[in-house]
Design an enzyme around this catalytic site. Structure first.
Site, PDB file in Angstrom:
ATOM      1  N   HIS A   1      67.896  41.387  15.263  1.00 55.76           N
ATOM      2  CA  HIS A   1      67.592  40.136  14.504  1.00 55.76           C
ATOM      3  C   HIS A   1      67.387  40.549  12.980  1.00 55.76           C
ATOM      4  O   HIS A   1      67.276  41.762  12.553  1.00 55.76           O
ATOM      5  CB  HIS A   1      66.143  39.530  14.702  1.00 55.76           C
ATOM      6  CG  HIS A   1      66.194  39.154  16.152  1.00 55.76           C
ATOM      7  ND1 HIS A   1      65.544  39.700  17.346  1.00 55.76           N
ATOM      8  CD2 HIS A   1      66.963  38.217  16.943  1.00 55.76           C
ATOM      9  CE1 HIS A   1      65.845  39.167  18.535  1.00 55.76           C
ATOM     10  NE2 HIS A   1      66.598  38.228  18.292  1.00 55.76           N
TER      11      HIS A   1
ATOM     12  N   GLU B   1      49.284  56.021  21.075  1.00 53.22           N
ATOM     13  CA  GLU B   1      48.167  56.950  20.732  1.00 53.22           C
ATOM     14  C   GLU B   1      46.752  56.130  20.736  1.00 53.22           C
ATOM     15  O   GLU B   1      45.760  56.440  20.853  1.00 53.22           O
ATOM     16  CB  GLU B   1      48.378  57.473  19.458  1.00 53.22           C
ATOM     17  CG  GLU B   1      49.090  58.700  19.364  1.00 53.22           C
ATOM     18  CD  GLU B   1      49.632  59.218  18.162  1.00 53.22           C
ATOM     19  OE1 GLU B   1      49.246  59.016  16.997  1.00 53.22           O
ATOM     20  OE2 GLU B   1      50.712  60.116  18.123  1.00 53.22           O
TER      21      GLU B   1
ATOM     22  N   VAL C   1      52.401  52.214  26.968  1.00 52.62           N
ATOM     23  CA  VAL C   1      53.763  52.201  26.617  1.00 52.62           C
ATOM     24  C   VAL C   1      54.571  53.029  27.398  1.00 52.62           C
ATOM     25  O   VAL C   1      54.292  54.099  27.680  1.00 52.62           O
ATOM     26  CB  VAL C   1      53.869  52.743  24.933  1.00 52.62           C
ATOM     27  CG1 VAL C   1      55.312  52.786  24.500  1.00 52.62           C
ATOM     28  CG2 VAL C   1      52.880  51.981  24.068  1.00 52.62           C
TER      29      VAL C   1
END
Lengths: 445, 604
Positions: free
Chosen positions: B272, B293, B298
């Site tokens: 995009h 962190e 994730v």
């Protein structure tokens, strides 16, 4: 991309065109020409008397800075300010005759890093303007986060980047700031080193500059430096980017502006240009970037997000050496537009066989579409297959399809049938298969 | 606002995008919403008053308006604007709606709105506390409550991706296509989503990840969140800050796509317009590491996302934070539907007994119901139950206009036709066909012109001047023989009735001041029976609460004439039956009553 760099010549031309509106108290001679070679300059001199009457400065106008450091600013023949028209013309011819190395970073006077190599094709020529160092100033504006920021300094020229923190005053404005608020803040923040006699003029010039930046839809605008001699202004060097999405409102204001490819960047291939042209004409989105046209994995992915996920996955699993292109089609393109897009890719990927003798891979991927009719777009791809089937077989192309969304069952069935009929290798998957799983399958073969 | 949308949320849809609107209504029907989620459509260039859509197997009409202001005035409860204008006009549409007010959120689909305009629009909305979704987005959804336009795709996909009922995930993405993909992944690996927003792909969007996630933090239906970011921009860092500061306490799973960008220089634009890294901090890899962190879940790559979703979901489920969701009842949208050719909104003969605007005939027909022909007219013509004074007035009008002797053109025509041996209906229509601007039209004309004068605050003198300029005698003024001294008793009757029963008669009051002026010029220039009827009808509608626009539409559509047509049909039929009864022969007009003036045709 919304923000596009323009040439210094165009930036000056745009400001000159609106000079009286933004800088009514100042004068600017707008003596500047852009040429591609010496004879064009001599031709221009027939109508622009100043080219004969004044001594000149010439430099490339190709979206890169540090031209002085690269010894690409002609301002002296034997001594500063003695460049004649003939000298400028011959210098331009000399500089544009072969490949030119340009360094973008320096440590002191010493270039660092690898130079970009390309041909110089565009030069800007202006009168040599004798002035004192103390008359040089700096101003620029851009958008940072949600705000517009104006940067002002009493010192212009190349030294500014090195002394940014001490020398430059920043003032940020929300998008909703009024002209009065802006003018008041700029007047209150004139850098203290600006000569006392110039302070009021400096503020007024910056107010006009910032208004021009806002109203003319610049994304970035820098004058480094401008020379202020009373009410007389010279724009010695400019850098500018436009927000090209505002183009439809700025037809008149911008005039005939060009978005050139930067020095050192490969010129766009005709295929990429054709896709860009098609993209500009449709409400849908068609994008193509050639990364490594000789590589063996080609992607034709629907969607701005999904296309990135596929590219990430290929880079993770196969590395980027095998990835030929990045691109996407989305927003409900017509059958015809999709066919054109597919044919462009097929044409590129079937030009040469893989040097290592492996087969080529085409990933026809996509997430589950919201509104793009899968059967309709796949009809376009099938029509492209029909025109390229023989060539596709020559490069031993294997096709992997994964797609969902409106009418996807029909789309998948049609493309499978067509490939089988044409004798092409194809594997077809729907939304039950993880979006990028076909990358793994293709690489395992 | 804990929840972006509820099951009562209604939208004004700017642009008559039929496919998208139909998808919304299919969704509404599937999740058993009571009202369609689109209350009005703004279609500036359409001349239509409504657009038909399927609502399950049936059809509904969604009203069309030329402006956002008119749509909002008619549907004030609709507090969501779905702005489907092009990138050229989307800004103006949003700014106008912000000015009008009363919207809690606006979704803007156009891609490539000039950045400066987008920033101004987003800032104005922020100051007014309006949530902007987009620009360059497919929208947002609160499953089981409200879905924006095309988000989620087809109804089959919606059900497959469990977007028809609330799950427990709060989902935010930039990309619209991947929003859909993730909904599917979440449906397979967890229990679906409670709310989802695709914030849009342009560089400057209204609400960003953190705005939506802070709302989801407060929404008790959201038990954990998934953020799908992209290379470019720093919005993910605001989320990291919120997680660190404790502003977000619910578990967050996140991934930024575009890890490939690090291999290429900035000349390659992945995805995009907003997806372009300026500096290391904006790279996907850097952001993924920073999020990891901060304690955000994730994955190693996009392909590992399903696994991590399943893990977080099962942990929350085991802890009892997420309960099993009972699958709700759902309507199935028919796959084959045929649009209806005709629409009827006044009566319905499909049930046990035919109804007039919802009332069975037997409930209005016999005298013991207390209803008269005025009530029937109010139901069938106006779909309203008028109060007694109004239905009495309607009946008075029809009785008053029922006949005016054999000499008027309509009665004469009917009589001539009856004498030619034609049937009652044939004779009646020849009479009715004379009704128009010259015969019976004074009712219409009086209502129209007197209302115009009153609406525009013309003094009686100015009104007379205005009509003179137009070259029209004032309709409803003047009588052959009657005057103020020798009043028309029908007029007196109507005026007395109105004085006694109407709440107010502003237009009649005005007309009397005009009459005072005209009669001062000539005795017989009185307000006649046609004028009185037309004017009092306007006063009746005003008293019943109709808007001036609606009353103007009644006048222009010929409703006043209709009272005359029905009333006078009684008289015409009387004359026709009279002829039949008398067995009168064929009528031939006496030749001595015709002026013959025939010249020989000229040769050209």
């Amino acid at each position: 991309m919304a923000q596009k760099a323009i040439r210094e010549y165009d930036a000056k031309s745009i400001l000159a065109k609106h000079w009286d509106k933004y800088f009514p108290d100042f004068t600017y001679a707008y003596e500047t020409v852009m040429v591609q070679n010496g004879s064009e300059l001599l031709e221009a001199a027939k109508t622009k008397a100043w080219l004969n009457e004044k001594t000149l400065v010439a430099k490339p106008d190709m979206l890169f800075g540090k031209r002085g450091m690269n010894d690409l600013v002609l301002f002296k023949d034997t001594k500063p300010g003695d460049v004649s028209l003939a000298k400028a013309a011959s210098w331009i011819d000399e500089k544009s005759s072969g490949d030119q190395k340009v360094y973008f970073s320096f440590d002191g006077d010493k270039p660092t890093g690898e130079p970009s190599v390309d041909k110089l094709t565009n030069f800007i020529v202006e009168p040599f303007t004798p002035h004192k160092q103390s008359e040089e100033y700096y101003v620029s504006a851009t958008c940072v986060g949600d705000n517009d920021v104006i940067y002002m300094s009493a010192e212009g020229g190349i030294a500014i980047e090195e002394n940014w923190d001490e020398k430059v005053i920043e003032v940020a404005f929300p998008i909703t700031a009024t002209e009065d608020e802006i003018a008041t803040a700029i007047r209150a923040n004139v850098p203290k080193d600006v000569a006392e006699k110039d302070k009021a003029n400096f503020a007024e010039f910056c107010i006009g500059f910032f208004k021009a930046y806002r109203e003319l839809n610049f994304a970035y605008l820098e004058i480094n430096p401008f020379v202020m001699q009373g009410n007389k202004i010279e724009l010695l060097d400019m850098v500018a980017k436009l927000d090209d999405t505002a183009g439809f409102m700025m037809v008149e204001e911008w005039g005939d502006v060009e978005y050139p490819t930067a020095f050192g960047m490969e010129a766009k291939s005709p295929e990429v240009e054709a896709i860009e042209e098609a993209d500009a004409k449709t409400g849908a989105s068609l994008k193509l970037t050639l990364l490594k046209p000789e590589a063996r994995i080609w992607t034709m992915v629907a969607g701005g997000g999904a296309s990135v996920v596929y590219a990430d996955t290929i880079a993770d699993m196969a590395g980027i050496d095998d990835l030929a292109n990045y691109g996407e089609y989305s927003g409900g393109p017509t059958t015809g537009e999709t066919k054109f897009y597919a044919e462009t890719l097929l044409d590129l990927m079937t030009r040469e066989k893989d040097p290592q003798g492996r087969g080529k891979v085409m990933i026809i991927g996509g997430a589950i579409a919201n509104f793009t009719d899968v059967a309709k777009t796949f009809t376009g791809i099938i029509q492209a297959f029909e025109n390229y089937a023989d060539k596709m077989k020559e490069v031993d192309l294997k096709i992997y399809v994964r797609r969902g969304g409106p009418n996807y069952e029909k789309g998948l069935k049609d493309i499978k049938e067509a490939a089988d009929r044409l004798g092409l290798y194809i594997e077809v998957y729907g939304p039950e298969t993880h979006v990028t799983d076909i990358v793994r399958m293709a690489l395992e073969k | 606002m804990e929840q972006l949308y509820t099951k009562d949320t209604q939208a004004i849809f700017w642009n008559n995008n039929k496919t998208a609107i139909q998808r919304m209504l299919d969704y509404d029907y599937t999740i058993q919403r009571k009202t369609p989620s689109v209350a009005a459509i703004v279609a500036p260039t359409s001349g239509n008053k409504f657009e038909k859509f399927f609502f399950g197997p049936d059809e509904v009409m969604i009203p069309l308006f030329k402006t956002t202001a008119a749509a909002k005035a008619a549907q004030p409860q609709a507090d969501v604007l779905l702005n489907f204008a092009s990138f050229r006009t989307a800004y103006d549409v949003t700014m106008e709606a912000l000015e009008i007010g009363g919207f809690s959120s606006m979704m803007i689909t156009a891609e490539g709105i000039p950045e400066r305009l987008a920033r101004g629009m987003n800032q104005t909305a922020r100051e007014k506390g309006v949530t902007i979704i987009g620009p360059a987005t497919v929208g947002a959804i609160t499953p089981g409550a409200f879905k924006v336009a095309n988000i989620g795709g087809t109804i089959t996909n919606i059900v497959n991706s469990k977007l028809h009922r609330a799950g427990s995930c709060g989902l935010v993405t930039r990309s619209g296509g991947l929003f859909n993909e993730l909904s599917n992944i979440i449906a397979i690996n967890a229990d679906g989503i409670a709310e989802g927003v695709a914030i849009g792909g342009d560089r400057f969007v209204g609400s960003v990840f953190i705005d939506n996630m802070l709302r989801m933090e407060k929404n008790p239906a959201v038990k954990y969140m998934i953020l799908l970011g992209e290379v470019g921009g720093t919005e993910e860092y605001k989320v990291i800050e919120a997680v660190k500061s404790g502003a977000i306490t619910k578990p967050v799973i996140a991934w930024c796509i575009g890890t490939i960008a690090k291999y290429y220089d900035s000349g390659v634009q992945f995805g995009h317009a907003g997806a372009s890294a300026n500096g290391e901090m904006e790279t996907a890899e850097y952001k993924n590491n920073a999020m990891r962190e901060a304690g955000i879940h994730v994955p190693g790559s996009f392909n590992d996302l399903p696994e991590i979703i399943a893990a977080v979901y099962h942990e929350l489920h085991a802890e009892g934070v997420i309960k099993n969701i009972p699958e709700p009842a759902m309507n199935i949208c028919p796959t084959v539907r045929r649009s209806k050719e005709f629409i009827c909104t006044i009566s319905d003969d499909r049930g046990e007994e035919c109804t007039y605007a919802g009332f069975p005939i037997s409930s209005v027909a016999t005298p013991d119901t207390g209803k008269g022909i005025g009530d029937v007219i109010s139901l069938l013509w106006f779909k309203k139950q008028y109060p007694k004074w109004a239905t009495d007035f309607i009946e008075t009008v029809m009785k008053t206009v029922a006949d005016h002797g054999p000499a008027v053109s309509g009665a004469h025509n009917a009589k001539v036709t009856a004498r030619a041996g034609k049937s009652v209906v044939e004779s009646l229509v020849t009479g009715l066909l004379t009704i128009g601007p010259r015969f019976g039209g004074a009712i219409d004309g009086a209502a129209e012109h007197f209302k115009y004068a009153d609406d525009n605050g013309l003094t009686p003198k100015e009104f007379l001047g205005h009509m003179k300029k137009q070259g029209i005698p004032i309709p409803g003024i003047g009588h052959r023989i009657k005057s103020l001294k020798n009043p028309d008793l029908r007029v007196t009757g109507l005026m007395n009735f109105a004085a006694e029963h109407f709440p107010a008669t502003p237009l009649l009051d005005y007309a009397r001041t005009v009459e005072a002026l005209t009669t001062s010029k000539k005795e017989n220039l009185i307000l006649n029976v046609d004028g009185t009827i037309g004017i009092l009808m306007v006063d009746m509608w005003r008293a019943l609460g109709y808007t001036e626009t609606e009353i103007n539409e009644f006048i222009s559509s010929g409703t006043l004439n209709a009272f005359f047509i029905v009333g006078r049909s009684i008289g015409f039929i009387g004359h026709i039956l009279d002829e039949k009864r008398l067995a009168m022969p064929m009528y031939r007009h006496p030749m001595d009553d015709i002026l013959y003036d025939v010249q020989e045709a000229e040769k050209l």
